[in-house]
Write an enzyme that holds these catalytic residues in place. Structure first.
Site, mmCIF file in Angstrom:
data_model
loop_
_atom_site.group_PDB
_atom_site.id
_atom_site.type_symbol
_atom_site.label_atom_id
_atom_site.label_comp_id
_atom_site.label_asym_id
_atom_site.label_seq_id
_atom_site.Cartn_x
_atom_site.Cartn_y
_atom_site.Cartn_z
ATOM 1 N N ASP A 1 65.463 24.691 -9.434
ATOM 2 C CA ASP A 1 64.819 25.021 -10.642
ATOM 3 C C ASP A 1 64.330 23.678 -11.443
ATOM 4 O O ASP A 1 64.854 22.414 -11.110
ATOM 5 C CB ASP A 1 65.873 25.574 -11.419
ATOM 6 C CG ASP A 1 65.380 26.241 -12.800
ATOM 7 O OD1 ASP A 1 63.965 26.594 -12.783
ATOM 8 O OD2 ASP A 1 65.978 26.617 -13.463
ATOM 9 N N HIS B 1 55.467 22.318 -8.751
ATOM 10 C CA HIS B 1 55.746 23.346 -7.627
ATOM 11 C C HIS B 1 55.311 22.489 -6.428
ATOM 12 O O HIS B 1 56.145 22.337 -5.339
ATOM 13 C CB HIS B 1 54.951 24.559 -7.436
ATOM 14 C CG HIS B 1 55.560 25.499 -8.662
ATOM 15 N ND1 HIS B 1 56.877 25.374 -9.120
ATOM 16 C CD2 HIS B 1 54.920 26.005 -9.442
ATOM 17 C CE1 HIS B 1 56.966 26.399 -9.955
ATOM 18 N NE2 HIS B 1 55.773 26.575 -10.280
ATOM 19 N N LEU C 1 70.029 23.814 12.499
ATOM 20 C CA LEU C 1 70.111 24.187 10.994
ATOM 21 C C LEU C 1 69.005 25.370 10.865
ATOM 22 O O LEU C 1 67.849 25.414 11.136
ATOM 23 C CB LEU C 1 69.513 22.963 10.146
ATOM 24 C CG LEU C 1 69.432 23.444 8.753
ATOM 25 C CD1 LEU C 1 70.526 23.630 7.924
ATOM 26 C CD2 LEU C 1 68.341 22.493 7.996
HETATM 27 C C1 FPP Z 1 61.688 26.997 -10.386
HETATM 28 O O1 FPP Z 1 61.146 26.285 -11.343
HETATM 29 C C2 FPP Z 1 60.933 27.043 -9.033
HETATM 30 C C3 FPP Z 1 60.164 28.089 -8.650
HETATM 31 C C4 FPP Z 1 60.106 29.423 -9.080
HETATM 32 C C5 FPP Z 1 59.671 27.719 -7.104
HETATM 33 C C6 FPP Z 1 60.296 26.919 -6.164
HETATM 34 C C7 FPP Z 1 59.380 26.871 -4.912
HETATM 35 C C8 FPP Z 1 59.305 25.633 -4.305
HETATM 36 C C9 FPP Z 1 60.332 24.604 -4.852
HETATM 37 C C10 FPP Z 1 58.697 25.342 -3.178
HETATM 38 C C11 FPP Z 1 59.224 26.159 -1.985
HETATM 39 C C12 FPP Z 1 58.297 25.975 -0.776
HETATM 40 C C13 FPP Z 1 57.768 26.892 0.180
HETATM 41 C C14 FPP Z 1 57.353 26.177 1.446
HETATM 42 C C15 FPP Z 1 58.019 28.210 -0.161
HETATM 43 P P1 FPP Z 1 60.479 26.638 -12.488
HETATM 44 O O2 FPP Z 1 58.777 26.478 -12.226
HETATM 45 O O3 FPP Z 1 61.080 27.746 -13.053
HETATM 46 O O4 FPP Z 1 60.933 25.378 -13.343
HETATM 47 P P2 FPP Z 1 60.894 25.360 -15.108
HETATM 48 O O5 FPP Z 1 62.176 26.204 -15.314
HETATM 49 O O6 FPP Z 1 61.109 24.192 -15.390
HETATM 50 O O7 FPP Z 1 59.656 26.137 -15.448
#
Ligand code: FPP
Length: 255
Positions: A35, A52, A146
């Site tokens: 997050d 992201h 893994l």
């Molecule tokens: C939450 O942060 C994060 C997500 C919804 C996306 C997580 C995805 C990745 C880290 C990449 C995954 C990689 C692959 C290859 C599928 P947020 O956007 O909710 O953060 P905020 O709360 O600060 O808005």
């Protein structure tokens, strides 16, 4: 000598952290709620998608860190069933990340014996997203190391409801008797089957919630939270979480 056989050329400073880890008490399954990507970007005056992208790069780093100490399963919450509510452009960007991640990283993942898996609903995902992940699953299917499991289009309540419905159908048709319905049987109707339950849950960005993630499977997991946003979460922090896990006594309701 480090008790761990493999270490993949990450920063030498991480060795110090690895040495403090008890090789005999490594969590089998670590689940992560990644997050804070949006906030990480906003703090830097960048668009949310930049967060992201950084978050995606961090998936690789933490995968290697988990692999180095012999963790067997790493489940990463990449997209929830609720994330569809986000602006269309952001959803599209997230859905395209596997198209960048896998072609870029697959050789190294294979070289490290990593197996790619997905937990979530295929229906609803764009074809290109699904194809990218299915190809990676196929390319790593003979690996034995893994398990890097992406929770994608996943939500726990929907998972449990759909499990309950399928189980009810099987009871109604006589395939399963009511006496056979116990925790282990129900677990077979969940999307994570046959993965073991997580031993440790890590959530970044200071939010102290489960957010519809693996609610059945996390029943006895140790929970570890950090204020760091996901792109700022490094190998060192990961190893701190593992050490904290190792200091805790898991009692499963007993004494
Ligand atoms: C939450 O942060 C994060 C997500 C919804 C996306 C997580 C995805 C990745 C880290 C990449 C995954 C990689 C692959 C290859 C599928 P947020 O956007 O909710 O953060 P905020 O709360 O600060 O808005």
């Amino acid at each position: 000598m480090m008790p761990f056989k493999k270490w993949f050329g990450s920063k030498a400073q991480n060795d110090e952290w690895v040495e403090r880890i008890d090789a005999d008490n490594i969590p089998n399954h670590v689940a992560v709620i990644m997050d804070g990507n949006g906030r990480w970007a906003q703090k830097r005056g960048l668009p949310r998608i930049a967060g992201h992208h950084s978050g995606m790069k961090n998936v690789k780093k933490i995968t290697m860190a988990a692999n180095a100490i012999g963790i067997n399963v790493l489940t990463m919450y990449a997209f929830s069933t609720e994330n569809w509510k986000r602006p269309k452009e952001e959803v599209e960007y997230l859905m395209k990340l596997p198209l960048e991640f896998f072609p870029k990283e697959i050789d190294e993942l294979i070289a490290n014996n990593v197996q790619i898996r997905m937990t979530g609903w295929q229906e609803g995902l764009p074809n290109y997203t699904l194809e990218a992940i299915q190809k990676a699953i196929e390319q790593t299917k003979n690996n034995t190391g893994l398990i890097l499991n992406f929770a994608l289009n996943y939500g726990s309540r929907r998972e449990m409801l759909s499990g309950v419905k399928k189980l009810a159908e099987d009871v109604a048709s006589g395939k399963v008797t009511l006496d056979e319905v116990d925790e282990s049987k129900f677990g077979q109707y969940l999307l994570t089957y046959p993965l073991p339950d997580p031993d440790l849950l890590i959530r970044t960005s200071g939010e102290l919630r489960i957010s519809n993630f693996l609610m059945w499977q996390l029943a006895y997991s140790e929970l570890w939270f950090t204020d760091l946003c996901w792109p700022d979460f490094t190998e060192r922090h990961f190893y701190e979480a593992i050490q904290e896990y190792q200091r805790r006594a898991r009692r499963y309701g007993g004494l």
